[in-house]
Design a protein around this motif. Structure first.
Motif, mmCIF file in Angstrom:
data_model
loop_
_atom_site.group_PDB
_atom_site.id
_atom_site.type_symbol
_atom_site.label_atom_id
_atom_site.label_comp_id
_atom_site.label_asym_id
_atom_site.label_seq_id
_atom_site.Cartn_x
_atom_site.Cartn_y
_atom_site.Cartn_z
ATOM 1 N N ASN A 642 0.835 -1.211 0.000
ATOM 2 C CA ASN A 642 0.000 0.000 0.000
ATOM 3 C C ASN A 642 0.862 1.250 0.000
ATOM 4 O O ASN A 642 0.543 2.237 -0.699
ATOM 5 C CB ASN A 642 -0.927 -0.006 1.215
ATOM 6 N N ASN A 643 1.946 1.273 0.774
ATOM 7 C CA ASN A 643 2.853 2.430 0.760
ATOM 8 C C ASN A 643 3.493 2.608 -0.608
ATOM 9 O O ASN A 643 3.659 3.735 -1.097
ATOM 10 C CB ASN A 643 3.932 2.256 1.821
ATOM 11 N N ALA A 644 3.874 1.472 -1.226
ATOM 12 C CA ALA A 644 4.493 1.564 -2.556
ATOM 13 C C ALA A 644 3.510 2.151 -3.568
ATOM 14 O O ALA A 644 3.871 2.990 -4.412
ATOM 15 C CB ALA A 644 4.968 0.191 -3.001
ATOM 16 N N VAL A 645 2.240 1.708 -3.534
ATOM 17 C CA VAL A 645 1.224 2.242 -4.461
ATOM 18 C C VAL A 645 1.013 3.730 -4.224
ATOM 19 O O VAL A 645 0.839 4.516 -5.172
ATOM 20 C CB VAL A 645 -0.095 1.460 -4.275
ATOM 21 N N LYS A 646 1.078 4.131 -2.939
ATOM 22 C CA LYS A 646 0.788 5.522 -2.576
ATOM 23 C C LYS A 646 1.829 6.482 -3.153
ATOM 24 O O LYS A 646 1.502 7.613 -3.554
ATOM 25 C CB LYS A 646 0.741 5.637 -1.058
ATOM 26 N N PHE A 647 3.082 6.041 -3.245
ATOM 27 C CA PHE A 647 4.158 6.941 -3.647
ATOM 28 C C PHE A 647 4.793 6.568 -4.985
ATOM 29 O O PHE A 647 5.887 7.013 -5.299
ATOM 30 C CB PHE A 647 5.247 6.963 -2.562
ATOM 31 N N THR A 648 4.125 5.728 -5.772
ATOM 32 C CA THR A 648 4.654 5.338 -7.089
ATOM 33 C C THR A 648 3.704 5.837 -8.176
ATOM 34 O O THR A 648 2.517 5.490 -8.177
ATOM 35 C CB THR A 648 4.813 3.824 -7.180
ATOM 36 N N ARG A 649 4.232 6.653 -9.060
ATOM 37 C CA ARG A 649 3.416 7.208 -10.161
ATOM 38 C C ARG A 649 3.596 6.434 -11.459
ATOM 39 O O ARG A 649 2.704 6.384 -12.296
ATOM 40 C CB ARG A 649 3.796 8.677 -10.397
ATOM 41 N N LYS A 650 4.752 5.825 -11.628
ATOM 42 C CA LYS A 650 5.017 5.059 -12.839
ATOM 43 C C LYS A 650 6.098 4.021 -12.541
ATOM 44 O O LYS A 650 6.730 4.045 -11.483
ATOM 45 C CB LYS A 650 5.466 5.965 -13.983
ATOM 46 N N GLY A 651 6.280 3.130 -13.492
ATOM 47 C CA GLY A 651 7.299 2.085 -13.312
ATOM 48 C C GLY A 651 6.678 0.786 -12.809
ATOM 49 O O GLY A 651 5.695 0.306 -13.376
ATOM 50 N N ILE A 675 8.861 7.749 -5.422
ATOM 51 C CA ILE A 675 9.582 9.011 -5.169
ATOM 52 C C ILE A 675 10.774 8.815 -4.244
ATOM 53 O O ILE A 675 11.642 9.671 -4.155
ATOM 54 C CB ILE A 675 8.624 10.074 -4.572
ATOM 55 N N GLY A 676 10.826 7.686 -3.529
ATOM 56 C CA GLY A 676 11.946 7.413 -2.646
ATOM 57 C C GLY A 676 11.857 8.194 -1.345
ATOM 58 O O GLY A 676 10.921 8.976 -1.111
ATOM 59 N N ILE A 677 12.850 7.989 -0.477
ATOM 60 C CA ILE A 677 12.885 8.636 0.837
ATOM 61 C C ILE A 677 14.251 9.284 1.015
ATOM 62 O O ILE A 677 15.282 8.687 0.719
ATOM 63 C CB ILE A 677 12.644 7.614 1.964
ATOM 64 N N ALA A 678 14.248 10.503 1.512
ATOM 65 C CA ALA A 678 15.512 11.197 1.761
ATOM 66 C C ALA A 678 16.275 10.511 2.885
ATOM 67 O O ALA A 678 15.690 9.885 3.770
ATOM 68 C CB ALA A 678 15.228 12.657 2.124
ATOM 69 N N SER A 721 16.619 3.066 0.262
ATOM 70 C CA SER A 721 15.881 3.985 -0.606
ATOM 71 C C SER A 721 16.817 5.040 -1.158
ATOM 72 O O SER A 721 17.831 5.385 -0.539
ATOM 73 C CB SER A 721 14.734 4.640 0.183
ATOM 74 N N GLU A 722 16.469 5.532 -2.322
ATOM 75 C CA GLU A 722 17.189 6.638 -2.945
ATOM 76 C C GLU A 722 16.167 7.616 -3.487
ATOM 77 O O GLU A 722 15.270 7.237 -4.250
ATOM 78 C CB GLU A 722 18.100 6.121 -4.064
ATOM 79 N N GLU A 723 16.280 8.835 -3.065
ATOM 80 C CA GLU A 723 15.271 9.849 -3.399
ATOM 81 C C GLU A 723 15.173 10.017 -4.910
ATOM 82 O O GLU A 723 16.170 10.194 -5.611
ATOM 83 C CB GLU A 723 15.626 11.177 -2.727
ATOM 84 N N GLY A 724 13.945 9.904 -5.407
ATOM 85 C CA GLY A 724 13.699 10.067 -6.835
ATOM 86 C C GLY A 724 13.821 8.795 -7.637
ATOM 87 O O GLY A 724 13.459 8.764 -8.814
ATOM 88 N N LYS A 725 14.317 7.700 -7.022
ATOM 89 C CA LYS A 725 14.504 6.452 -7.766
ATOM 90 C C LYS A 725 13.681 5.293 -7.210
ATOM 91 O O LYS A 725 13.458 4.318 -7.903
ATOM 92 C CB LYS A 725 15.987 6.062 -7.779
#
Length: 739
Positions: A642-651, A675-678, A721-725
């Protein structure tokens, strides 16, 4: 050949069918022991067997009859279908090939005890492998010479193939060694002497031979009258020779194990013993039954040792010192086997008795002196007894002439050598922060300010670190005593001080918990107030404003429902987190197949994932079992998805796992291209009410609950995690592979 049978036996634990072919009859003890020893040694390798044994009785039949007997027997057990055939000695091995039965050509065969292999015939049977028991006649002859010097050695032969080959080999080995070979026997009454076949040199051994077929039973018994020979040599298995061995008045040596240790009158020799033979056969049998091919092995020579029968050694006055090194002696009595050990044990026991007597005498003298000294010091020690307290860490001391004198138990408990401690030394082992306090107290003692008082200081008596001690003292009751000294007790209070420190820590934790409670209530009021404000506000708008369009009403209702659900989820998450941490939530553990659990989660979310995101399943082809609560396990992985779906727009979103056998853990992960996490936010994701996006839907308690569940599953949650990836959330739990 036989691979399918190996796999079947390995899975069903069905015993392997082993056929043993013996050349002679079951009257030989070595034959009756052979099958039992093979079965026992295979059982130690976790191989169960079902053994059948066939005795060819080759001394009774000619070659054609032997082939027919072998063929008929193999035909009768063809339905039994043995997994492997073990043939013993030359005749059984040769007849198995010569009879041309299909079992001899298709089944794996291991032969042993074969003195003269038929190499031409063996080349036609690739399913045969085994061990060549090559007789070493010269080595055994040298053994006789070592025991008796140049000797007259008698051996018997007959017209059978084995005897002819043995006689030919002896001639080859003896030729050129200076030893003579003669055919015939002594007949002193008729002045008949053997004929030279190989002339020898003076002072060298002479070998005599004749065929047993030419001798009557009476003639066999009269051979050894007046001891014309030094020893007999058994070159093949001949039952007439075995009979002579028991009646002969000279030792009988052998190059084969048949008849040895069988009450047949064989003294010893250089040969492959039954123990060695069964060891090598069992080892190769186990390897072949476990999948090895007969073609993987070459026909190898059996290892040999010097072996002797103790009963025969006693009969002919042979001592253990006469034998070659590394000789093995059978039937050795207990007292002979452990003769040296028994002598050493008796000597040590005698020394122990002497030592005990001397120590008792010394202890008696010391005890007498000690009792006398105790009587002298009894009155002074009476004051220490009046101050004695219950407890293991309390010790008496006294201050006399500026010397601190402690009782011996104090030094024993602190692993120190007893000694008197000066005031300067006591101050040197006192903690720097307590030295001034101790010095002032000692001055008060000498000035008489205190009659009874206590002081707490840290001392390093044994050099292992400072410990808290409490010193209690008084100046005694008898003021008229000229030797009046300060006496007291010292008490180890380190445990009490440590408890004080723990209480301080617990108090600080309680205060910290109180602060966290206040912060939690403040956060809760904010998190609850936000959806409540939305619910109340839009509800009032629906009641009071008549100019709202139908589309706006639907939007307001949808907003109210969303915030109601959010509020309900927030309360449920808080209650669930509270139950888990308080231990009131029960977990129903069961052993589950991991691939089934992951597949269920995948199938559940497959249709719920937005169509613009690819949902991937990545499972290795391994059977892995985990001991988990199925519902809680699914709850953790579902939260990851659910977290992955919430913050994934494509891919894509990938669900899979990796098993690390050396660690004994499996890593179940959910990987996304969102979007990844800082980096600075990675440490906060497990904090309660933390949300990466304040405007995203959710309570911020999901990962905190997952973290607690993972710990109850004896695991952990890992984040990369890597921000933006994108991000990867991993549940690490114990696991094991299964068949």
């Amino acid at each position: 050949m036989g691979t399918g049978r190996n796999m079947e036996a390995a899975t069903s634990n069905t015993p392997y069918k082993v056929l043993i072919l013996q050349s002679y009859t079951e009257d030989l003890i070595t034959y009756s022991q052979f099958g039992d020893m093979i079965a026992g040694k295979l059982e130690k390798k976790n191989i169960q067997t079902n053994i059948k044994t066939f005795y060819l009785d080759c001394e009774r039949y000619n070659e054609k009859e032997e082939n027919e007997r072998m063929f008929h027997y193999l035909d009768s057990i063809q339905s039994w279908d043995p997994d492997i055939i073990l043939s013993n000695d030359d005749q059984a091995t040769y007849t198995l090939m010569a009879c041309n039965h299909p079992l001899g050509k298709t089944k794996r065969v291991i032969f042993s005890g074969v003195n003269f292999p038929n190499w031409d015939l063996l080349e036609q049977y690739p399913n045969f492998t085994g061990f060549w028991d090559k007789p070493n006649y010269l080595k055994t002859i040298e053994l006789i010479e070592k025991l008796y010097g140049p000797s007259k050695i008698l051996f018997f032969k007959n017209a059978r193939f084995m005897s002819r080959e043995s006689f030919r080999t002896i001639q080859e080995e003896v030729k050129g060694t200076g030893r003579a070979l003669r055919i015939g026997l002594y007949h002193q009454k008729r002045n008949e002497y053997p004929e030279d076949l190989l002339p020898g040199e003076p002072d060298k051994s002479v070998l005599y031979t004749t065929e047993t077929a030419y001798l009557s039973a009476k003639g066999l018994l009269s051979i050894f009258q007046n001891k014309p020979y030094t020893a007999c040599l058994q070159i093949i298995l001949d039952f007439d020779v075995l009979t002579i061995g028991r009646l002969a008045n000279v030792p009988n040596f052998t190059v084969i194990n048949n008849g040895f240790n069988d009450d047949k009158g064989i003294t010893g020799g250089y040969f492959t013993t039954l123990d060695i033979q069964t060891d090598i056969v069992a080892e190769r049998t186990a390897e072949i039954l476990n999948g090895a091919l007969t073609t993987d092995y070459t026909i190898t020579e059996s290892p040999k040792i010097y072996a002797f029968d103790w009963n025969e050694m006693v009969r002919f006055n042979l001592s253990r010192n006469d034998l070659p090194e590394d000789s093995v002696i059978y039937n050795l009595p207990f007292y002979e086997r452990y003769h040296k050990a028994m002598i050493i044990t008796c000597a040590l026991f005698l020394l122990l008795i002497i030592y005990v007597i001397s120590q008792l005498t010394l202890m008696y003298r010391r005890e007498f002196k000690r009792k006398k000294q105790i009587q002298i010091n009894l009155f002074k020690e009476k004051r220490f007894l009046r101050l004695a307290l219950e407890g293991g860490n309390t010790y008496a001391w006294k201050l006399e002439n500026e010397l601190f004198i402690f009782e011996n138990d104090f030094f024993t408990a602190n692993q120190m050598a007893p000694r008197k401690i000066s005031l300067a030394e006591l101050l040197s082992i006192t903690h720097p922060d307590d030295q001034g306090h101790l010095r002032s107290h000692i001055q008060d003692i000498y000035s008489g300010i205190w009659e009874e008082t206590t002081i707490q200081c840290r001392f390093n008596f044994n050099g292992k670190g400072y410990c808290w001690w409490e010193l209690r003292y008084n100046q005694g009751e008898d003021k008229t005593d000229p030797e009046q000294t300060v006496i007291g007790l010292c008490l180890n209070i380190q445990a009490f001080k440590e408890k004080e420190e723990r209480l301080k820590v617990l108090q600080e934790k309680a205060e910290e918990a109180n602060k966290m409670k206040s912060a939690f209530l403040a956060n809760m009021s904010h998190e609850i107030r936000t959806p409540l404000n939305a619910i109340v506000g839009f509800s009032n708008l629906l009641q009071e404003d008549d100019d709202i369009t139908a589309e706006e009403k639907e939007l307001f209702k949808d907003t109210i429902n969303k915030n109601c659900n959010l509020l309900l989820k927030l309360i449920n998450d808080i209650l669930e987190l509270s139950r888990i941490e308080s231990g009131r939530m029960t977990f129903s553990f069961e052993t589950c197949r991991l691939s089934e659990l992951v597949d269920e989660v995948y199938q559940t979310h497959h249709l719920l994932i937005p169509p613009h995101i690819q949902f991937i399943k990545d499972m290795p082809p391994l059977n892995i079992d985990v001991h988990v609560d199925r519902f809680r396990f699914t709850q953790v992985i579902t939260n990851f998805i659910n977290n992955a779906v919430k913050f994934t727009r494509k891919g894509y979103i990938k669900l899979g796992y990796e098993y690390k056998e050396k660690e004994g853990y499996v890593y179940i992960y959910v990987e996304d291209t969102g979007i990844g996490i800082a980096k600075e936010a990675l440490e906060k994701v497990f904090e309660r009410f933390y949300k990466q996006d304040e405007f995203a839907q959710g309570t911020g308690l999901g990962l905190a609950i997952c973290k607690t569940i993972a710990e109850r599953l004896d695991g952990d949650i890992l984040i990369s995690s890597e921000e933006g990836k994108g991000s990867r959330f991993t549940l690490k739990i114990p696991a094991r592979t299964s068949r």
